[in-house]
Design an enzyme around this catalytic site. Structure first.
Site, PDB file in Angstrom:
ATOM      1  N   ARG A 163      44.044  42.606  39.194  1.00 15.71           N
ATOM      2  CA  ARG A 163      43.240  43.818  39.993  1.00 15.71           C
ATOM      3  C   ARG A 163      42.847  44.748  38.854  1.00 15.71           C
ATOM      4  O   ARG A 163      43.878  45.165  38.116  1.00 15.71           O
ATOM      5  CB  ARG A 163      44.028  44.234  41.075  1.00 15.71           C
ATOM      6  CG  ARG A 163      43.067  45.273  41.777  1.00 15.71           C
ATOM      7  CD  ARG A 163      43.711  45.788  43.169  1.00 15.71           C
ATOM      8  NE  ARG A 163      42.723  46.801  43.545  1.00 15.71           N
ATOM      9  CZ  ARG A 163      42.418  46.961  44.925  1.00 15.71           C
ATOM     10  NH1 ARG A 163      43.041  46.148  45.644  1.00 15.71           N
ATOM     11  NH2 ARG A 163      41.565  47.863  45.538  1.00 15.71           N
ATOM     12  N   HIS A 165      27.712  49.285  40.009  1.00 19.25           N
ATOM     13  CA  HIS A 165      27.519  47.872  40.544  1.00 19.25           C
ATOM     14  C   HIS A 165      26.607  46.985  39.320  1.00 19.25           C
ATOM     15  O   HIS A 165      27.037  45.727  38.956  1.00 19.25           O
ATOM     16  CB  HIS A 165      26.892  47.810  41.881  1.00 19.25           C
ATOM     17  CG  HIS A 165      27.610  48.332  42.711  1.00 19.25           C
ATOM     18  ND1 HIS A 165      29.203  48.197  43.092  1.00 19.25           N
ATOM     19  CD2 HIS A 165      27.221  49.155  44.042  1.00 19.25           C
ATOM     20  CE1 HIS A 165      29.610  48.831  44.030  1.00 19.25           C
ATOM     21  NE2 HIS A 165      28.586  49.694  44.629  1.00 19.25           N
ATOM     22  N   LEU A 222      34.064  24.842  34.554  1.00 20.61           N
ATOM     23  CA  LEU A 222      34.644  25.845  35.100  1.00 20.61           C
ATOM     24  C   LEU A 222      34.072  26.153  36.630  1.00 20.61           C
ATOM     25  O   LEU A 222      33.173  25.880  36.815  1.00 20.61           O
ATOM     26  CB  LEU A 222      34.257  27.137  34.491  1.00 20.61           C
ATOM     27  CG  LEU A 222      34.765  28.421  35.291  1.00 20.61           C
ATOM     28  CD1 LEU A 222      36.383  28.608  35.228  1.00 20.61           C
ATOM     29  CD2 LEU A 222      34.212  29.852  34.659  1.00 20.61           C
ATOM     30  N   ASP A 259      37.585  45.964  40.789  1.00 20.45           N
ATOM     31  CA  ASP A 259      37.374  47.258  41.433  1.00 20.45           C
ATOM     32  C   ASP A 259      36.985  48.384  40.629  1.00 20.45           C
ATOM     33  O   ASP A 259      37.790  48.157  39.350  1.00 20.45           O
ATOM     34  CB  ASP A 259      39.069  47.458  42.302  1.00 20.45           C
ATOM     35  CG  ASP A 259      38.832  48.729  43.001  1.00 20.45           C
ATOM     36  OD1 ASP A 259      38.044  49.129  43.488  1.00 20.45           O
ATOM     37  OD2 ASP A 259      40.136  49.259  43.378  1.00 20.45           O
TER      38      ASP A 259
END
Length: 246
Positions: A186, A35, A129, A18
């Site tokens: 977050r 972005h 992974l 975020d």
């Protein structure tokens, strides 16, 4: 279940990425710039996760609610996703990363859906992974979809509702076969799950990092893992009582 201390490194870390828009706004840049910088943070985080021997990393890249954003921004995000697949897939494969996608991938159109499927197939033998990308994903929709599948099976007589338990329900979710996240991070200082892995994160440790996602890196991940290692995970049980003093 008795209380227990977690291992030093969580097996599965899930991240709500975020803050791209705010990062761009503070610099007077278009949201698309945030972005694009966020994609670089993804690369750094994957590299750091591998260094810490994290086995599963789930990234919340595009929520089902993100479709409500302006069409131009959705187009930019879709372009970045396609660009990421094409530019990073070889490196991911060589690093031993297996790519998986959860969510309503069909909403991105048949061309991108095919590219996602091809990327999954290309990396399915990798074990270093497991990188899970949540695209057009919403936890409530996921749970409803699982309930519908269970109802259809019950109606068809292939599932006895009386035998339905948490493990059986979990097997009907998009994350079937994956371990639940041990740690959910977050970024951007917001303190909510925003419809992300609601069932799976029932006992996850939660860490809220003030860094905007484009600024997130190896140091942030290391700090979160260190904080995780200091916590005692009880899974709903009471802590052990100390022995009485004689």
């Amino acid at each position: 279940m008795t209380s227990q201390n977690p291992p030093l490194t969580p097996r599965h870390i899930a991240i709500i990425m975020d803050g791209n828009g705010r990062w761009a706004a503070r610099r007077g840049l278009p949201r698309a710039a945030g972005h694009r910088e966020g994609v670089r943070a993804v690369r750094r985080t994957i590299e750091a996760a591998i260094e810490h021997n994290v086995r599963w990393l789930t990234l919340f890249a595009f929520s089902s609610e993100n479709w409500r954003r302006p069409a131009e921004e959705v187009t930019d995000l879709t372009f970045l996703l396609r660009h990421y697949l094409r530019s990073e897939l070889n490196e991911l494969a060589e690093a031993g990363v297996r790519l998986r996608v959860i969510g309503e991938r069909d909403r991105f159109g048949p061309a991108l859906e095919a590219e996602l499927a091809a990327a999954e197939t290309r990396t399915e033998g990798n074990e270093r992974l497991n990188l899970v990308i949540a695209l057009s994903y919403g936890a409530r929709a996921e749970i409803v979809a699982a309930a519908r599948r269970i109802a259809r099976e019950a109606k068809a007589g292939t599932l006895d509702p009386a035998l339905l338990d948490e493990d059986n329900f979990t097997a009907h979710l998009a994350t079937a076969g994956m371990p639940d996240p041990d740690l959910v991070i977050r970024t951007s200082g917001e303190q909510r799950l925003s419809n992300f892995l609601l069932w799976q994160a029932a006992y996850a440790e939660l860490i809220f990092d003030d860094a905007l996602w484009p600024d997130f890196g190896a140091a942030n991940l290391a700090s979160a893992i260190a904080e995780y290692a200091r916590r005692e995970r009880r899974f709903g049980a009471r802590p052990a009582m100390p022995a009485p003093v004689k």
